[in-house]
Every structure is written in C-alpha cells, then in structure tokens.
Design an enzyme around this catalytic site. Structure first.
Site, PDB file in Angstrom:
ATOM      1  N   ASN A 130      40.217  41.821  58.635  1.00  0.00           N
ATOM      2  CA  ASN A 130      41.457  42.357  59.189  1.00  0.00           C
ATOM      3  C   ASN A 130      41.452  42.149  60.708  1.00  0.00           C
ATOM      4  O   ASN A 130      40.479  42.496  61.372  1.00  0.00           O
ATOM      5  CB  ASN A 130      41.508  43.855  58.839  1.00  0.00           C
ATOM      6  CG  ASN A 130      42.767  44.543  59.352  1.00  0.00           C
ATOM      7  OD1 ASN A 130      43.598  43.923  60.026  1.00  0.00           O
ATOM      8  ND2 ASN A 130      42.894  45.820  59.042  1.00  0.00           N
ATOM      9  N   SER A 141      39.644  47.405  53.289  1.00  0.00           N
ATOM     10  CA  SER A 141      39.938  46.929  54.635  1.00  0.00           C
ATOM     11  C   SER A 141      41.048  45.881  54.589  1.00  0.00           C
ATOM     12  O   SER A 141      40.976  44.912  53.833  1.00  0.00           O
ATOM     13  CB  SER A 141      38.675  46.333  55.256  1.00  0.00           C
ATOM     14  OG  SER A 141      38.972  45.873  56.540  1.00  0.00           O
ATOM     15  N   GLY A 142      42.100  46.099  55.374  1.00  0.00           N
ATOM     16  CA  GLY A 142      43.211  45.146  55.419  1.00  0.00           C
ATOM     17  C   GLY A 142      44.320  45.453  54.435  1.00  0.00           C
ATOM     18  O   GLY A 142      45.302  44.725  54.345  1.00  0.00           O
ATOM     19  N   SER A 176      41.218  45.835  62.514  1.00  0.00           N
ATOM     20  CA  SER A 176      40.484  46.715  61.613  1.00  0.00           C
ATOM     21  C   SER A 176      40.057  48.000  62.325  1.00  0.00           C
ATOM     22  O   SER A 176      39.519  47.963  63.436  1.00  0.00           O
ATOM     23  CB  SER A 176      39.254  45.982  61.093  1.00  0.00           C
ATOM     24  OG  SER A 176      38.605  46.766  60.127  1.00  0.00           O
ATOM     25  N   SER A 177      40.322  49.135  61.691  1.00  0.00           N
ATOM     26  CA  SER A 177      39.886  50.420  62.266  1.00  0.00           C
ATOM     27  C   SER A 177      38.376  50.492  62.174  1.00  0.00           C
ATOM     28  O   SER A 177      37.813  50.336  61.102  1.00  0.00           O
ATOM     29  CB  SER A 177      40.467  51.589  61.475  1.00  0.00           C
ATOM     30  OG  SER A 177      41.843  51.425  61.265  1.00  0.00           O
ATOM     31  N   GLY A 209      38.515  51.138  55.697  1.00  0.00           N
ATOM     32  CA  GLY A 209      38.496  50.885  54.265  1.00  0.00           C
ATOM     33  C   GLY A 209      37.180  50.291  53.793  1.00  0.00           C
ATOM     34  O   GLY A 209      36.389  49.757  54.571  1.00  0.00           O
ATOM     35  N   GLU A 229      34.498  47.894  52.577  1.00  0.00           N
ATOM     36  CA  GLU A 229      34.361  46.486  52.983  1.00  0.00           C
ATOM     37  C   GLU A 229      33.056  45.861  52.512  1.00  0.00           C
ATOM     38  O   GLU A 229      32.018  46.504  52.454  1.00  0.00           O
ATOM     39  CB  GLU A 229      34.542  46.329  54.500  1.00  0.00           C
ATOM     40  CG  GLU A 229      33.545  47.054  55.362  1.00  0.00           C
ATOM     41  CD  GLU A 229      33.901  47.019  56.862  1.00  0.00           C
ATOM     42  OE1 GLU A 229      35.058  46.737  57.230  1.00  0.00           O
ATOM     43  OE2 GLU A 229      32.990  47.289  57.657  1.00  0.00           O
ATOM     44  N   THR A 254      46.408  51.740  58.092  1.00  0.00           N
ATOM     45  CA  THR A 254      46.799  52.111  59.448  1.00  0.00           C
ATOM     46  C   THR A 254      48.289  51.900  59.651  1.00  0.00           C
ATOM     47  O   THR A 254      48.971  52.733  60.248  1.00  0.00           O
ATOM     48  CB  THR A 254      45.971  51.297  60.461  1.00  0.00           C
ATOM     49  OG1 THR A 254      44.593  51.601  60.235  1.00  0.00           O
ATOM     50  CG2 THR A 254      46.337  51.633  61.890  1.00  0.00           C
TER      51      THR A 254
END
Ligand code: ATP
Ligand code: MG
Length: 692
Positions: free
Chosen positions: A157, A107-108, A160-161, A384, A386, A112
C-alpha cells in the site's frame, strides 16, 4: 441481450441477507463482483458494511451525496459508508449511548480511506456553530498530520498505516461534534532506520526534503535531494508516482497551524526530523584499536545545533557507553558496529517519542472544553494483516493485533449473538464458525504463549539468541496445530521453511516469520547515556520526550510486545463498553489496479473475514433486540393501552404494544428479557410512527 438484463442481474443485490437463503460462497462472490464492475463498492450484510477497494476515485462522496444520506433510513438508499455513519449517529442520538465502528481488512483494503469518509461525513452533517467549526477543522486536519508521520509506502500500500489508531469523536446533546481523542498503538519505529526494497520511510521525511521552503532547509542544513540521506534510500524508491510529497507538505504545514502548533513547535518538530536524517548520515571511523571515532563530523554538528546539545556531549554519547562502577562513572568505547547500532537506536527512540508527543499535542487541541454530558463514536483504523516475502517482528505484532480484532468480532457477533439466543430461550439452529481464539492463545497465553517465551529469552542477555528463542518455541509449543518450523515440519513443508523460520497459521492465512532480530526489537534497548544525552537538549519537544524524571531504573522496562499486548487489552475494554458496528474492507487485487477483481484473492478474504458465517447468523437471526423495559419506555406513547402509565410487567406491555402496532408473528420473537426483531425495517416503521 444487455437490455433484457434486469437491474438485479446487472447490479446485484444490495444486502446479502436478501440473496437466496442457501447462498453459496460462489453466489456471494458473484454478487460482489457484479457490483464491483458497476462501481457499486458497498454491499450490506444486515447492518454490516462490506466495502471493496475500487482503486479509483468514484463520484460518490460529494456534499450532495452526504445530504442525500443524512437522516434517511438505512435501507432506503443504496448501501454507502455514509448510510452507516448516519445510522450510527442517529442511534447514538436516540439512545444516548456510545458506539464504535470497527474497520477491518488486510493492508491496502481501504480502512484508512473508510475512516476518513466517516469523519468527513460527521464534519459536514453535524450541527455547526463557529466554535464547533473549529473542532471540526481540527478533527479533519489531524488526519494529514498523523498520516505524514505514521504512514509510509510499503509493497502492499502506497499509504500504509504503520501505527494503530483509535479515535473518539465526542458529541454534545444536540449532536454537535465538540471534541475528540486519539489513542495510537505501536508505531513501526524500525522503518526510521531501515526499509525493505520497494518501501519508503515515513512520508514526512520526503515531504520535508521535497517540499520544505528554501530558507527552512538551509536552516535545517538539508539538501533538496532524498538520495543524499541514508535513512531514505534503502528501499530505493524515494519517488512514488501516486504520491505528491510537495503538495502533501503544504497540506501538513497548513494542518499544523490549524491544530494550534506555534511557530516554535513547528521549528522544533522539523528540527527533530532533520536531526534524524543527519544522524543517519553520521559515519564512524575505527581508531587503531578498532573503536568508533567521529572526526569533526559535519552531520554531528547539525544534530548538535538542531537539538541544542553540546558537541562534545553528543560525540561522547555516540561513541561510548557509560558503565557504572562502584564509585565513579566509566565510559567504555563502542566498536564501530556498536556505535552504528546505538545511533540507529537513538534515531528510532527520538522519532518514536516525537510521534507520541505529536499525538498528545493533537489531543490537547481536540480536547472538549464543554463539560456537559456527551456521547462518543469511536473509529478504529489499525494496520491491516500483512504478509511479505520476509516477515519480521513488526509483522508478528501487526498480525497478532489483527488476530485480536478478529477475535473481538467473533465474540461480539458470532459467539455472543448465538449465546444470547440460547440464553433468551429463542429457538436457534447453531451456525458453526472458526474461532481463532486458539491462535490468540498460542501467541499470548501466560507462560507458554509465544510472547511469554520471547520475553523469557529477552531476560537472559548474553545467553539467549534469536535461535534459542526458536528452539524454546519448538520445545514448548512444538505440537500446536497452528505452529510449525523447519525442524517440526513434514518433508514437503520443510522445503518451504528456512532453519531460522517459524510459521503461524493465522486466521487470515499462513505467515512465515524470520526469527532474526526478534529479541533485539522486543528489547528495544536504548543505551542509558543515549537518554542522558537527550536530556541535555534545548529542543522543547526532545526535552519533553526524554524527561529527567524518567526512571533510569535498574528494573528492566516492559518489552515492546508486552506493552503492545497490554495496550490491546485496554483497547478491547474500551470497545466492549460500546455498541459495535462493522466495516469489512476487501482488496480486489494485489496490483492496486482499478477494475480488476481477482476471484481467488477475494474468495480468500470473504472466507477469513467470516462473512458467510456472519450472513448465516444474520439471516437466521434478529437485527435488533432490546430489553422489554427500554423498548416499552421508548414506544409506549404509540399505544393507548400502555400510555401513559403501564401497570403490568414490561413483557406484557410490549406484547400489547406490538399487537397494537401490527407486528406479524414472523417479524419478532419474545425472549426471556428482551424482544427480538428480525428486520430493521420493522423498527424503522415503528420509529416513523413515533415521529408523526
Ligand atoms: P493499511 O492496513 O496498509 O493501512 P488500508 O486498509 O488502510 O491499508 P487504505 O490506505 O485505506 O488501505 O487504501 C489504500 C489505497 O486504496 C488508498 O490510498 C486509495 O488509493 C485506494 N482506496 C481505498 N479506498 C478507496 C475508495 N473508497 N475510493 C477510492 N480509492 C480508495
Ligand atoms: Mg491504513
């Protein structure tokens, strides 16, 4: 001293394959670090692209840069995401087959952003006509809309998605982008009603409240203050410095009109978003017997108005559940706690289903109207890996998904690559690697995997609890090397675990999950009369999302995690039918800071992403392979002996062909059914000869 540094010392090497053959992890890291500090965030391992998040805007994504990379051989220019995008595109064009780009990282790490850059590149580089421009704009603008509804600020993030996204871009014979299709995966719905400290709800809520036009807000009954909404304040960070909700609102509004949302659609859509906020503010009082009541609740009037549901129906639905007796329907009142639970379940269901509707609606607008044959490039950008200080069911699903993608990567690169050499009789020194199949099995194996055990417990309502689920896991998988709980742990580890925790040793690191809420979230129960109430809605989107044809079945619907598991099986099948390309994203520090390269953090990612192993396989292996027949078919015009009609076997023909082309012995190997070519540049030279 500076001046005496060679360019190579300063900027490192742009393809790890060219580093010293005995590259150590430290040398690998040195190279990444050097390049990072020179703002060179991209490095290759063969055709795989490693990208390190710069956490600052770099001047490398201009139209001029795009032009530079268009149609140029992969290794002729410095590594870039555009070079990868261009290479995929040209391979698709010349071989007329389907491809996908798997973008992974925690994540981050920049997944994306990478997927957006690729899409932008195609939007600019593909042939355009008026009609195609239309498609291009919609493809591009689907992004801000989906991000508004599906992304949120987390501790990892700011954007974050919170859903997985697979997008096919469809190209016609001339290479024009003619359409697209999006598949979305498991949205983190729980965020609608609850956010951890330092996190936010989905962006769209804040955008609407901050950016919504005065008369729109008045019509929706909203005040311009996020602090007034329970669903927006739990994380205590409605404002984020890196996010401009007001201008993002404008972008989303414009995007909605480009992707063919009518005034009515938008009205209904924002009516729903506002209803969710009002729902969150509904408070229940207890009557003398402790049952939930609603006294002329202002918020409820707004929900009723915006969703077009009669007040009494809504009130009844929020405070009672329907029990089916033999001959009649009986309404049993909720306790206050129960009512709060049912209200939140309704808010989550409304938001989750609206999100799915949104994806479908976008797909309608991206649908390819041209029926001629087409090829696709798929982009996979998923949440991602996490790890938070407290991890729950959502992290379990997200991390399981990452585990599956890692497995796919291993299958497609490390494993199948090595197996192919063996099958083709190519001499090969095996490269050892960690196969995370053992963890995938631990999670998803039939009957004894964690998912099965969780589902089993979900089938025992009233008896099973999160704790019985934990005990069941201890009983059935207690000895597994990647699973531990407080009870099973040795003394030292026990100190780091609470009694309600279980810990998984994922490929990317240890994660301790708190078992509280697992059963509930997996069941995702919405009371039946909640659905019935929604069916009476006059709001077109809600009507569509809660169709009267939806079975009220006595059969239990599939649990959340089982649905997710099946959707991942479907995704794997889609991907396996296409040619893979990879972008591996790396997060340089935890502080979202530019210029900081944390060695420990990066080393850990290099390890678990399997980059060293990938490099070893790449270096010892062959970048390109093709069946003799296909290779011969394409290149036979280059050699007088094979052109126009070759009568011998394909392998013999290829042998003659490459002799004629002057391939050196160490550049290629002949397998049983295929030719293997070590470096892409050999093939590029052949392609160039072909073009002349
Ligand atoms: P998640 O799994 O949480 O969705 P992610 O891998 O998709 O994470 P991104 O949202 O792509 O992460 O990136 C996080 C942030 O890092 C971006 O909002 C942006 O600020 C920065 N960033 C990422 N890639 C780049 C880049 N190439 N250039 C500049 N900034 C970047
Ligand atoms: Mg993302």
């Amino acid at each position: 001293m500076e001046a005496s540094l060679t360019a190579r010392d300063r900027v490192g090497i742009q393809d790890f394959v060219l580093l010293d053959p005995h590259t150590s992890e430290s040398a690998f890291l040195d190279n990444l670090r050097k390049r990072f500090h020179e703002n060179l965030i991209y490095t290759y391992i063969g055709t795989l692209l490693v990208s390190v998040n710069p956490y600052k805007e770099l001047d490398i994504y201009s139209k001029k840069q795009m032009d530079t990379y268009m149609g140029v051989n992969f290794f002729e220019l410095p590594p870039h995401i555009y070079a990868l995008a261009d290479n995929v595109f040209r391979t698709m064009q010349s071989e007329f087959n389907n491809h996908f780009i798997l973008i992974s990282g925690e994540s981050g790490a920049g997944k994306t952003e990478a997927s957006k850059k690729i899409l932008q590149f195609y939007a600019v580089s593909c042939p355009s006509t008026k009609l195609l421009n239309n498609v291009r704009d919609r493809l591009l603008l689907s992004n801000p809309v989906l991000e508004a509804f599906g992304n949120a600020k987390t501790l990892k993030n700011d954007n974050s998605s919170r859903f997985g996204k697979y997008m096919d871009i469809q190209f016609n014979h001339q290479g024009g982008a003619v359409g697209g299709h999006i598949l979305s995966y498991l949205l983190e719905k729980s965020r609608v009603v609850h956010q951890n400290h330092g996190e936010r709800n989905f962006h769209i809520f804040y955008q609407l409240v901050e950016g919504g036009e005065e008369d729109l807000l008045r019509w929706l009954g909203l005040e311009r203050n996020c602090k007034n909404y329970r669903y927006l304040v739990q994380g205590d960070c409605a404002k984020v410095s890196s996010i401009n909700d007001k201008s993002d609102w404008k972008t989303v509004r414009k995007a909605l009109s480009v992707i063919e949302f009518s005034e009515r659609d938008t009205e209904h859509l924002f009516g729903i978003i506002a209803s969710v906020l009002h729902l969150g503010n509904i408070k229940f009082d207890a009557d003398a017997r402790g049952y939930a009541t609603l006294n002329n609740n202002q918020e409820m009037h707004w929900v009723s108005k915006l969703l077009g549901i009669p007040n009494q129906v809504l009130q009844q639905g929020l405070t009672h559940r329907k029990i089916e007796a033999k001959t009649e329907e009986v309404f049993s009142p909720f306790s206050v706690d129960h009512a709060v639970y049912a209200r939140d379940a309704l808010a989550k269901a409304i938001y989750g289903r609206t999100f799915n509707w949104l994806v479908n609606k976008i797909n309608e607008s991206l649908a390819n109207k041209d029926s001629s044959r087409k090829t696709v490039i798929g982009l996979l950008d998923i949440y991602g890996f996490e790890v938070f200080s407290v991890n729950s069911f959502e992290q379990f699903c997200i991390n399981y998904c990452n585990e599956k993608l890692q497995q796919l990567f291993i299958e497609l690169t490390l494993k199948s690559e090595q197996e192919e050499y063996e099958m083709e009789g190519i001499e090969w020194e095996p490269v050892p690697y960690f196969n995370n199949k053992i963890i995938c099995d631990l999670v998803e194996e039939k009957f004894r995997g964690i998912i099965s055990l969780l589902d089993e417990e979900c089938l025992r309502p009233g008896e099973a609890t999160d704790i019985t689920f934990l005990e069941k896991m201890e009983d059935k998988i207690g000895g597994h090397p990647h699973f531990v709980t407080h009870k099973l742990a040795d003394q030292k580890t026990r100190k780091t675990l609470d009694r309600g925790d279980f810990r998984l040793l994922h490929y990317a690191g240890e994660v301790t999950y708190c078992v509280v809420g697992f059963l509930d979230k997996n069941n995702d129960l919405l009371y039946r009369n909640g659905k019935e109430v929604m069916r009476q809605s006059k709001n077109a989107i809600i009507k569509h999302c809660f169709p009267s044809t939806e079975p009220d079945s006595k059969r239990r619907p599939e649990t959340v995690v089982t649905q997710f598991k099946s959707s991942l099986v479907g995704l794997t099948e889609i991907l396996m039918s296409k040619e893979p390309w990879y972008v591996r994203c790396i997060k340089p520090n935890e502080a979202k800071q530019p210029g900081h390269f944390n060695d420990v953090l990066v080393r850990h990612q290099v390890k678990y992403l399997g980059l060293m192993e990938h490099l070893r396989v790449r270096r010892a292996g062959f970048a390109y392979r093709r069946k003799y027949e296909i290779f011969l078919q394409r290149y036979k015009p280059l050699c007088p002996e094979t052109w126009p009609n070759w009568k011998g076997t394909a392998a013999e023909g290829v042998q003659l062909l490459i002799k004629h082309l002057g391939y050196k012995p160490d550049e290629y190997k002949m397998g049983r059914t295929k030719i293997f070519i070590r470096h892409p540049r050999t093939l590029f030279a052949t392609e160039d000869a072909f073009q002349v």
